[in-house]
Motif scaffolding. Structure first.
Motif, PDB file in Angstrom:
ATOM      1  N   GLU A 163      18.070   3.102   5.497  1.00 56.09           N
ATOM      2  CA  GLU A 163      17.429   3.083   4.186  1.00 56.09           C
ATOM      3  C   GLU A 163      16.228   4.017   4.048  1.00 56.09           C
ATOM      4  O   GLU A 163      16.026   4.617   3.008  1.00 56.09           O
ATOM      5  CB  GLU A 163      17.003   1.657   3.833  1.00 56.09           C
ATOM      6  CG  GLU A 163      17.899   1.061   2.771  1.00 56.09           C
ATOM      7  CD  GLU A 163      17.573  -0.389   2.515  1.00 56.09           C
ATOM      8  OE1 GLU A 163      16.398  -0.666   2.188  1.00 56.09           O
ATOM      9  OE2 GLU A 163      18.486  -1.237   2.649  1.00 56.09           O
ATOM     10  N   ASN A 164      15.421   4.102   5.092  1.00 59.01           N
ATOM     11  CA  ASN A 164      14.180   4.860   4.918  1.00 59.01           C
ATOM     12  C   ASN A 164      14.208   6.247   5.534  1.00 59.01           C
ATOM     13  O   ASN A 164      13.183   6.906   5.642  1.00 59.01           O
ATOM     14  CB  ASN A 164      12.998   4.048   5.448  1.00 59.01           C
ATOM     15  CG  ASN A 164      12.861   2.755   4.668  1.00 59.01           C
ATOM     16  OD1 ASN A 164      12.948   2.753   3.435  1.00 59.01           O
ATOM     17  ND2 ASN A 164      12.702   1.645   5.370  1.00 59.01           N
ATOM     18  N   ASP A 165      15.402   6.700   5.889  1.00 55.82           N
ATOM     19  CA  ASP A 165      15.552   8.049   6.421  1.00 55.82           C
ATOM     20  C   ASP A 165      15.889   9.019   5.299  1.00 55.82           C
ATOM     21  O   ASP A 165      16.460   8.616   4.293  1.00 55.82           O
ATOM     22  CB  ASP A 165      16.731   8.073   7.401  1.00 55.82           C
ATOM     23  CG  ASP A 165      16.290   8.047   8.841  1.00 55.82           C
ATOM     24  OD1 ASP A 165      15.117   7.733   9.087  1.00 55.82           O
ATOM     25  OD2 ASP A 165      17.134   8.329   9.710  1.00 55.82           O
ATOM     26  N   ILE A 166      15.563  10.262   5.518  1.00 56.60           N
ATOM     27  CA  ILE A 166      16.091  11.303   4.619  1.00 56.60           C
ATOM     28  C   ILE A 166      17.592  11.392   4.923  1.00 56.60           C
ATOM     29  O   ILE A 166      17.984  11.533   6.080  1.00 56.60           O
ATOM     30  CB  ILE A 166      15.382  12.650   4.894  1.00 56.60           C
ATOM     31  CG1 ILE A 166      13.903  12.506   4.533  1.00 56.60           C
ATOM     32  CG2 ILE A 166      16.028  13.772   4.110  1.00 56.60           C
ATOM     33  CD1 ILE A 166      13.047  13.657   4.988  1.00 56.60           C
ATOM     34  N   PRO A 167      18.425  11.269   3.889  1.00 55.04           N
ATOM     35  CA  PRO A 167      19.863  11.155   4.174  1.00 55.04           C
ATOM     36  C   PRO A 167      20.523  12.446   4.642  1.00 55.04           C
ATOM     37  O   PRO A 167      21.580  12.406   5.265  1.00 55.04           O
ATOM     38  CB  PRO A 167      20.447  10.720   2.823  1.00 55.04           C
ATOM     39  CG  PRO A 167      19.480  11.189   1.799  1.00 55.04           C
ATOM     40  CD  PRO A 167      18.132  11.149   2.458  1.00 55.04           C
ATOM     41  N   ASP A 168      19.903  13.595   4.395  1.00 53.77           N
ATOM     42  CA  ASP A 168      20.576  14.871   4.641  1.00 53.77           C
ATOM     43  C   ASP A 168      21.124  15.020   6.061  1.00 53.77           C
ATOM     44  O   ASP A 168      22.235  15.498   6.262  1.00 53.77           O
ATOM     45  CB  ASP A 168      19.612  16.048   4.372  1.00 53.77           C
ATOM     46  CG  ASP A 168      19.245  16.154   2.906  1.00 53.77           C
ATOM     47  OD1 ASP A 168      19.332  15.126   2.197  1.00 53.77           O
ATOM     48  OD2 ASP A 168      18.865  17.250   2.467  1.00 53.77           O
ATOM     49  N   LEU A 169      20.314  14.591   7.056  1.00 53.00           N
ATOM     50  CA  LEU A 169      20.756  14.747   8.447  1.00 53.00           C
ATOM     51  C   LEU A 169      22.002  13.916   8.717  1.00 53.00           C
ATOM     52  O   LEU A 169      22.890  14.315   9.473  1.00 53.00           O
ATOM     53  CB  LEU A 169      19.646  14.319   9.407  1.00 53.00           C
ATOM     54  CG  LEU A 169      18.413  15.226   9.435  1.00 53.00           C
ATOM     55  CD1 LEU A 169      17.337  14.624  10.328  1.00 53.00           C
ATOM     56  CD2 LEU A 169      18.804  16.615   9.910  1.00 53.00           C
ATOM     57  N   HIS A 170      22.067  12.745   8.077  1.00 51.58           N
ATOM     58  CA  HIS A 170      23.215  11.861   8.264  1.00 51.58           C
ATOM     59  C   HIS A 170      24.461  12.447   7.594  1.00 51.58           C
ATOM     60  O   HIS A 170      25.552  12.414   8.159  1.00 51.58           O
ATOM     61  CB  HIS A 170      22.892  10.469   7.727  1.00 51.58           C
ATOM     62  CG  HIS A 170      21.722   9.856   8.440  1.00 51.58           C
ATOM     63  ND1 HIS A 170      21.858   9.143   9.614  1.00 51.58           N
ATOM     64  CD2 HIS A 170      20.383   9.931   8.196  1.00 51.58           C
ATOM     65  CE1 HIS A 170      20.666   8.778  10.042  1.00 51.58           C
ATOM     66  NE2 HIS A 170      19.753   9.237   9.197  1.00 51.58           N
ATOM     67  N   PHE A 171      24.263  12.999   6.412  1.00 51.99           N
ATOM     68  CA  PHE A 171      25.390  13.622   5.712  1.00 51.99           C
ATOM     69  C   PHE A 171      25.891  14.832   6.497  1.00 51.99           C
ATOM     70  O   PHE A 171      27.101  15.051   6.625  1.00 51.99           O
ATOM     71  CB  PHE A 171      24.967  14.060   4.297  1.00 51.99           C
ATOM     72  CG  PHE A 171      24.570  12.923   3.385  1.00 51.99           C
ATOM     73  CD1 PHE A 171      25.072  11.634   3.582  1.00 51.99           C
ATOM     74  CD2 PHE A 171      23.709  13.134   2.314  1.00 51.99           C
ATOM     75  CE1 PHE A 171      24.702  10.584   2.738  1.00 51.99           C
ATOM     76  CE2 PHE A 171      23.349  12.090   1.461  1.00 51.99           C
ATOM     77  CZ  PHE A 171      23.846  10.823   1.674  1.00 51.99           C
ATOM     78  N   ALA A 172      24.948  15.599   7.040  1.00 51.49           N
ATOM     79  CA  ALA A 172      25.342  16.792   7.807  1.00 51.49           C
ATOM     80  C   ALA A 172      26.104  16.388   9.073  1.00 51.49           C
ATOM     81  O   ALA A 172      27.107  17.017   9.440  1.00 51.49           O
ATOM     82  CB  ALA A 172      24.102  17.607   8.180  1.00 51.49           C
TER      83      ALA A 172
END
Ligand SMILES: *Cc1c(COP(=O)(O)O)cnc(C)c1O
Length: 213
Positions: A163-172
């Motif tokens: 929830e509190n992470d920037i999602p971009d790294l996860h999407f990448a």
């Protein structure tokens, strides 16, 4: 935000990412929303829906599906092995395969019910203890099991970033894993971040809150 506003935002995100809107399926997440609210979305042209609890989905969607046979229903919640039977009976797509045990149970049920549902493997990209999904390092082994031993129709990967992470790294990361495994579909992005997910190649965005605000 209303349904038309979400559709507009989705189209704009596709445009910004140089992608065709037809490449991205909006999965309208209707957990905690009534059959009447769902009917209102169907009346506006929505065809793909997501639910995360079997019991709630069965109660609402049994009657709705009889009335609207062209709807596609995705299961997006944590699936217990003993609910595989109900999930296979009610849903068209299972997005949350995350263990060999579950994959085997789903495969057995699909065989029994004469179905072959498209599935996604859920990846726990943030490696959170409490969250479902296979660890990224174990995704390939689970993928091989699903395709080989279980014979499931694995179409892609799904994730829910912390929830509190920037999602971009996860999407990448999910995008990279899907390329490594040769999979086409990527289910990622929710109300707060589906624009970013589309920029990273999402083919399915799961949007709930924004549709009803
Ligand atoms: C509820 C839910 C969504 C939708 O989230 P919103 O923030 O309401 O858009 C997406 N994916 C899963 C797995 C969910 O449980």
């Amino acid at each position: 935000m209303s349904y038309p506003a979400v559709v507009e935002r989705l189209e704009k995100s596709c445009c910004d990412a140089n992608r065709a809107p037809a490449e991205v399926t909006l999965v309208a997440v209707t957990k905690n929303h009534s059959a009447a609210e769902i009917e209102a979305l169907i009346a506006q042209g929505q065809k793909t829906f997501g639910e995360n609890r079997i019991q709630e989905a069965a109660a609402k969607w049994g009657p709705l599906r009889e009335k609207h046979p062209d709807i596609r229903l995705h299961f997006i919640g944590h699936l217990q092995t003993n609910k595989a039977k109900d999930a296979v009976a009610l849903f068209d797509v299972i997005e949350t395969v995350d263990s060999e045990r579950l994959a085997a149970a789903l495969a057995a049920e699909m065989k029994k019910q004469g179905k072959k549902l498209p599935c996604f493997i859920q990846v726990n990209t943030g490696e959170e203890e409490q969250k479902g999904g296979v660890r990224p390092a174990e995704a390939e082994a689970l993928h091989d099991f699903c395709k080989g031993d279980a014979g499931l129709d694995i179409r892609g990967l799904m994730c829910i970033p912390p929830e509190n992470d920037i999602p971009d790294l996860h999407f990448a990361l999910l995008h990279k894993l899907s390329r490594q495994l040769g999979l086409q579909d990527l289910s990622m992005g929710m109300s707060a971040d589906f624009d970013r997910a589309i920029a990273f190649g999402a083919t399915h965005v799961r949007v709930g809150t924004a549709l009803f605000e």
